[in-house]
Scaffold this motif. Sequence first.
Motif: not given
Length: 628
Positions: A29, A33, A131
């Motif tokens: 992840y 990102s 994020g």
Amino acid sequence: MYPPCSPNPELLARARADQVATLYAHVHYTSLSMGLGALILTVAMWGESTPALAALWWALISANQLWRTVLARAWARMRPGIDAAPRWGAYWATGSIVAGALWGVASIATFPESTAWQALLIVCIFGVAMGGLYLTGVYKPSLYGFLLPALVPLIVRVAVVGDRVHVFIAVVLAIVLVFVVGFGHRLNDVLTRSLVIRYENIDLIAELKERNRAALEAREAAESANRAKSQLLAAASHDLRQPLHALGLYVAALAARARHADWRGLVASIQSAANALELQFGQLIDLSRLDAGALTPERGPVALAPLFERIAAEFAPQAAARGLALRTAATSLTVDSDAGLLERIVGNLVSNAIRYTKRGGVLVGARRSGGEVAIDVVDTGVGIAGDQRERIFEEFYRIGAGEASSATHRGMGLGLAIVRRFASLLGHRIRLESRPGSGSRFRILAPRIPLPRRARRAVAAQTDGDGSRTGALAGNLVAVVDDDPAAVDAMSVLFETWGAVVVGAGTLEALIATLGTLERYPDLVVADLRLADGDSGIRAVRRLRDELGYPVPAIIVSGDTGTHADREARAAGLMLLRKPVVAATLEVAAVSTLAREVPPGVTGPSRAARASSRAIDRFERADSGFAS
């Protein structure tokens, strides 16, 4: 603010290790990102920076993320423990600092002249930071290492523009940064606290499982001990009752045959010691049955008249040996109880009264009390002081009472404890009235069962008579069936003392063979409930009746402690006597079975007993007397 995490360093270290493991587990992840954010920033700021600078920045972002991917694979391969977690957390935090610094450099290197493009840059940088907050918030060093290097350079660059608008924007961005960092800090605290609580629960569950395992082991050990206790109880109930049964019968026969005055005192002492031994053994067995939960009351109508007569027959010799009168008041009352347990209650009370009475005697009677029946055992003994009236019901508690404190009469202090526990099991209430130096009254309150007048007359007719048993067994042929030779021999000696002719055997087949040589039917059969090879005394009586062709009168004796023996005997319509059988009870039962009537009472005391019973009469008159 959330309360601080658990101060337990071990739990906190486990929580931190779990947070570090989460970082490495989410490396894909993080890569997604970083790549998506870099792509958006490059496209948005394509005209604001040179291709070479963008390519270099991309290369550095990719190299950092590749290093973190390699690091994550090493983590997965090595599976470091809790002690190594801080070191691996520092590795990841270093990667976060590098990534944040690269984003901070990008905000300065690509800062445009146009305010519109500046706004777009601010949105891109803060969007990446938001994020990253989800991915880095689980571990504070990584959170701070990414947010501060990524956003502080952008805020400074905006403020450097110098005009009022940019300064105001920089202040707003700084405030937002503070809130973002504060939110991340609190989010981390919540996550850390949740992990600590989780591990606390895991530890608690493990402890509960361990305790449950220990409890199960303890339960298994207790059940094993209880099984061993039950086996010992069963052995004691049967194997030890056999010699006690024989001993009691031998002593009774010896007492009946002791003619010489020099022997009577010795025989009386032996008989007293044997009776005390039987009583104490019975009390220990009763207590063991109560502790093992092996008693299940069988409630039903219990006529008090025959119960009182059996009590009188059993304890009259003990009372006479101490120069006391034992009297029972005539009654036709019937109660809802368990016949065997109620008889044990009254018997223990009478035994206790005899033990602690020097002069006078003991009176047993019953009266109506509303919807109940009050069963009273009254004595003219030492009485009980007020501070001892609760303690006397405790196990092994005894009252010193001069003569009663001798080894023969002292007992173990179990009689009244068993009375209370039996009464509680039956739901009967106990009351005590006592005057120190004058005597005591123990009262058992049991539910009354009204009987029709015809039934009351039948009960009264059963208890009529002069109660004389002298010579009642003389000339009768008594057949004894018992697989214990000592019990057969002792019963033979005792019945012969009463003038009966006795034949005994260990099996029904041997008994029938012996009867065949006599060419005479027995007048009475006394059979043990449990015979050898799994045979039953009840089945033996049935087969003997079939063989002889008529319902020969029979009595069953048993050393069993459970209630199933009573059920078997009642179902067969036979009288049951429990070992060790008292000689007087056996004689009364034999006479009444031959006569097909309830055992007669023990009446007509000696002149000495009549003189001593006047104290009972005074005690009775003071309490307004008994009524049937």
